[in-house]
Design a protein around this motif. Structure first.
Motif: not given
Length: 461
Positions: A99, A153, A156
């Motif tokens: 991340i 991010a 994800w």
């Protein structure tokens, strides 16, 4: 007392509240960081292309407001960066290698954006007109790419990909797969369009108030038309994107979708609920459209919609009423803003001028606040709907949260800080606006710095 402290320490609610308040404040400023430069440069382009003094004056003044908001946004964004590690050590220690990649890219693009904001601001009357206009283009591009990075991010966390986990540790990372996970295209497009809508409608709302107060000169008409047009173009695209994303969520995060739509049991001919409160397995005060939810998901009333009964109770989102009502608010306001933009477009098509009646300007004046509310509601759906997972189907929030018991204290400090920053973010542009109404454009042209206090020049003997 010791037991109470322990419960408070391991409870993720304070950490989630602090992260949520930080993100809820910063995301408004992030919208201006993404989209305000495009609004400013559109006005400057009109000014240069047509020799329009009012457009150039708007662009110059807006650029000063942009600088203020970027400065405040830098502070709130930095806080978020620290909170990722301090509040969620379990997440960062295990998945930081994955991340962290999109966050690193976002930092690079923010640096570029901040640098060129300074160049653009200081370049007024120091660079040739078109050279100055082009100096603002990196701000637009960096804003969009920075938004893509930070949203990647978050995407994800909804669709984890691009890593290999062995014995609880990441052994390899595919940065491309991390960045372009399954949710990235949908969330990124949704967020960028939201940023342009928030920025455009907020700025247009300010000038709608001026038009309502009788300031009907070209300066105010253009100040309304430029941002409203940009937001109005984004509005129908956002409605279409929202429809696409809803079906994507129904397939990839069916339990979140079930909470959004009050689907407690897997069923066909699922109704679409408008409003309502879910209590003890029943919806109160809501209106149901028979089979419409199934139609929206699969274009067929007999499409099966997965309910939250498909997973154990511990894996279901909390606060389904909050999730559902937030979703309804987001969708309802989205259609309201779309209709408002379509109204003005229709009027322009037939009359080639702005619609300046109170019936239009009053809702236009509140459109900015409405756009902000819709965006915040959308993030509630995204984040609360993913609970109890911080990384979907991989890590629970309870596994990622800090064991520290001091989070309620830092939460209070953050709320006080954001209260101050809110006053600064709203109050400073208001003070600047009052000064602009007192000054003539010639006085601004005489300024030797992009923005500074009034001064009287004295010559040394």
């Amino acid at each position: 007392m010791g037991a109470a402290v322990h419960i408070l320490a391991v409870n993720p609610v304070p950490a989630r509240s602090q992260m949520g308040s930080s993100l809820g404040f910063h995301i408004i400023l992030a919208c201006f960081g993404v989209a305000f430069a495009a609004v400013v440069m559109t006005a400057e382009w009109i000014g240069i292309k047509r020799g329009d003094a009012a457009a150039l004056l708007l662009a110059r003044r807006w650029s000063k407001v942009m600088a203020v908001l970027v400065a405040v946004g830098a502070v709130s964004g930095t806080v978020l960066s620290y909170e990722m590690g301090l509040l969620w050590p379990g997440l960062m220690s295990r998945f930081g290698a994955a991340i962290g990649f999109p966050f690193s890219l976002e930092g690079i693009f923010f640096f570029l954006e901040a640098i060129f904001v300074g160049v653009y601001l200081y370049g007024w009357q120091r660079l040739p007109p078109w050279a100055h206009w082009w100096s603002g283009m990196p701000i637009v591009v960096s804003g969009i790419l920075g938004a893509m990075s930070v949203v990647a991010a978050n995407s994800w966390m909804n669709s984890p990909a691009g890593y290999t986990l062995s014995h609880g540790k990441i052994t390899s990372v595919d940065p491309v797969s991390v960045f372009f996970n399954a949710s990235t295209p949908y969330e990124t497009a949704h967020m960028i369009l939201a940023a342009y809508m928030v920025t455009g409608f907020v700025v247009a709302g300010v000038y709608a108030v001026g038009l309502l107060r009788g300031r009907r000169d070209r300066y105010h008409r253009l100040g309304f038309a430029v941002p409203f047009t940009i937001a109005g173009i984004a509005a129908p695209l956002q409605v279409m994107m929202g429809d696409i994303i809803a079906r994507f969520i129904a397939t990839n995060q069916p339990v979140k979708f079930a909470a959004m739509e009050y689907v407690s049991q897997t069923t066909r001919d699922a109704p679409e609920w408008l409003g309502g409160i879910f209590i003890n397995g029943k919806v109160y005060f809501g209106a149901a459209i028979p089979a419409f939810d199934s139609i929206l998901v699969g274009f067929n009333p007999h499409t099966q919609v997965i309910g939250w009964d498909s997973v154990p109770a511990a894996q279901r989102p909390p606060l389904v009423t909050l999730i559902h009502l937030s979703f309804d608010v987001m969708v309802g306001i989205g259609f309201f803003l779309f209709a408002l933009a379509a109204w003005q477009a229709w009027w322009w098509w037939f009359h080639r001028r702005l619609l300046l009646t109170a019936w239009f300007l009053v809702p236009a004046a509140v459109s900015g606040v409405a756009a902000v509310v819709a965006m915040e509601a959308g993030w509630v759906v995204t984040e609360v709907g993913r609970q109890p997972w911080i990384v979907y189907k991989v890590m629970l929030v309870s596994q990622a949260v800090t064991p520290s018991g001091g989070v309620p204290v830092t939460l209070g400090v953050m709320l006080a800080l954001y209260a101050v920053l809110t006053v600064i973010s709203i109050g400073t542009p208001m003070i600047m606006s009052r000064r602009w109404r007192r000054e003539t454009p010639a006085a601004e042209d005489a300024e030797q710095v992009p923005y500074g206090p009034l001064h009287t020049r004295t010559d040394a003997p």
